[in-house]
Design an enzyme around this catalytic site. Sequence first.
Site, PDB file in Angstrom:
ATOM      1  N   ASP A 310       0.862  -1.171   0.000  1.00 28.72           N
ATOM      2  CA  ASP A 310       0.000   0.000   0.000  1.00 28.72           C
ATOM      3  C   ASP A 310       0.903   1.227   0.000  1.00 28.72           C
ATOM      4  O   ASP A 310       2.103   1.121   0.300  1.00 28.72           O
ATOM      5  CB  ASP A 310      -0.898  -0.028   1.236  1.00 28.72           C
ATOM      6  CG  ASP A 310      -1.754   1.222   1.354  1.00 28.72           C
ATOM      7  OD1 ASP A 310      -2.354   1.605   0.334  1.00 28.72           O
ATOM      8  OD2 ASP A 310      -1.803   1.810   2.445  1.00 28.72           O
ATOM      9  N   ASP A 505      -1.823  -0.632   6.158  1.00 29.34           N
ATOM     10  CA  ASP A 505      -2.008  -0.143   7.525  1.00 29.34           C
ATOM     11  C   ASP A 505      -3.404   0.390   7.807  1.00 29.34           C
ATOM     12  O   ASP A 505      -3.710   0.707   8.948  1.00 29.34           O
ATOM     13  CB  ASP A 505      -0.996   0.964   7.828  1.00 29.34           C
ATOM     14  CG  ASP A 505      -1.372   2.273   7.154  1.00 29.34           C
ATOM     15  OD1 ASP A 505      -1.860   2.226   6.016  1.00 29.34           O
ATOM     16  OD2 ASP A 505      -1.186   3.339   7.779  1.00 29.34           O
ATOM     17  N   ASP A 509      -7.267  -1.607   3.858  1.00 30.73           N
ATOM     18  CA  ASP A 509      -6.320  -2.658   3.494  1.00 30.73           C
ATOM     19  C   ASP A 509      -6.683  -4.010   4.096  1.00 30.73           C
ATOM     20  O   ASP A 509      -6.142  -5.033   3.678  1.00 30.73           O
ATOM     21  CB  ASP A 509      -4.906  -2.283   3.963  1.00 30.73           C
ATOM     22  CG  ASP A 509      -4.382  -1.028   3.300  1.00 30.73           C
ATOM     23  OD1 ASP A 509      -4.658  -0.857   2.092  1.00 30.73           O
ATOM     24  OD2 ASP A 509      -3.726  -0.216   3.972  1.00 30.73           O
TER      25      ASP A 509
END
Length: 635
Positions: A310, A505, A509
């Site tokens: 990410d 995080d 996600d």
Amino acid sequence: METTRTDRLKTVVLLLAAVGLALGLVFYFTARADIADLVWTAGVVPALIVLVVEILRGLRAGEAGLDIVAALSMSAALVFGETLAAAVIAVMYSGGTFLEAFAEGRARREMYDLLSRVPRTAARHRDGGIEEVPLDAIMPGDRLLIRQGDVVPVDGTVASETAFLDTSALTGESLPVRLAYGDDAMSGSTNAGEAFDLTATHEAKDSTYAGIVRLVEEAQASRAPMSRLADRWSLGFLAVTVGIAFAAWWVSGDPVRAVAVLVVATPCPLILAVPVALVAGLSRAASFGVLIKGAGTLETMARIRTLILDKTGTLTEGRPQIVSIDSHEGMAENDILRLAASLDQASKHPVAQAVVAAAKERGFSLPVPSDVAEIAGEGVVGHVEDRNVIVGGDAFVASRVGQRPGDHSAIAAGSVLVAVAVDGRMAGHLVMSDPLREGAGAMLDGLRREGVARILLATGDRAEVAERVTEGLGIDGLRAGLTPDQKVLLVLTECKRGPVMMVGDGVNDAPALAAADVGVAMGARGAAAAAEAADVVLLVDHLDRLGSGIQIARGARRIAVQSVVAGISLSVLGMIAAAFGYLTPVQGALLQEAIDVAVILNALRALSIAPRPPAPLRRREDAPGHFDSAQEAKA
């Protein structure tokens, strides 16, 4: 409690077998061989009974292993009058199980240290005094006194001017961390300075440390696929052992040779080395602030071929700074920021928290929002002071107020754009910049050296922003503008190529982390949903710990395989020697136990795995445009 009783039973059985062996030797060397045989038999029987009970339990659970070989060897030695050999087997087998338990306990040391640090009570301010209360009584908003040397019992914010916290037990950071008023303090840290006040933000059961303890307990109870595979291999080894034993008996006509073969195969390094090495790896990783939920995850980490990252809060700092505020409809910039920050208090997304922090730095008083709804990866909707406020991505907010997304081509690439709508009208935009994490490039370069063949970036941000952030990193593929379900689809697609690790995080996600072979949550203070869905939690927000975790996982698995191959090879050679009459049953027992001790000591080498620090980044000549295709770059 059950583990304690089992360990005590192993100790008692070992003592009985050892005393029986020693006392029998005394009678044997004083020409009382008949009494020696009885004493040796008496020392063997308790170990044999315990062994048979364990075998029956395993069979009821559908499991069978090389404990059967141990039972056969002891029984055969007694039947054919090799009582000394039986006594040696009993001592060595019970000693082997005792040594295995000791080795696993040594390997779990860092994990037990985490569990033993759980505080039971806390000092709480109440009516001008201090009262000692159990952790369950602490509620958000309570003001606690953290004395020098105390372990912080719950997550909270520092309510004193300054605090010094030792986080080494959680993150591996050797130096105390200085926190100022209002900074977040992680539960499980130790107060390394003067006493300070802490305002609790979570109950004990919802705090970071409680979550870490739960993950540790899960890891301790887990079994790796490699361990289960060892059980299946043990059946084949059992068949080979029995076959060689009967062949030796049939060819030579001497049943003692069959006993010697069975003795050499008891117990098997296959079932000793794997759990010790993998648990040692779990413990070693925990000492570096990489909390792995189980041995199965550790083994999978060792085989990772694709890494999906990410962007916000993972590859970047996740703490964007406001560069400018663009106002529409004549609303004051300070009002736009205050309303946006008030609503963003309800979100744990890094960008939302950065907006809140920026507003507090400017001294704004933020009212509590109501009727809040967060759309993962899109934005937040709610009411602030009876005004309808929407904060999120430009396309999301524009669609909510019935407008088309604006032309923001003038915004610098690499910036984060946060749209704000108030009472159904676009109020303005917050332009923020989110810098790349320090050392991210060197970490990615190091992962490639460790065998990670493919590195992708998956983000919900705009393609031009992601391209700017990843410039020079040599990312193999970039997917921008992804929704949470599209991230899941990307993970599932990449899983067809081999084991995939997903690092993130935020709340958005969590689905992708759960879908990956190994999901990694950045930082124990990250979104609870992400940490819950993840298989690995980095207890400190340093991306380089990911490389350390993978190196430790690969090292532990390599050591386990080395131990198994060496142990089995030596056992097979010993069985062949026994089949040809070169080893007596007693000699075979001593040889096999020497092999077991050697493989266990070798497995414990996983406790000393030293991850290599990431080397300086060597920028790839084909970066920044190193994508699989133009479609990937533009999502």
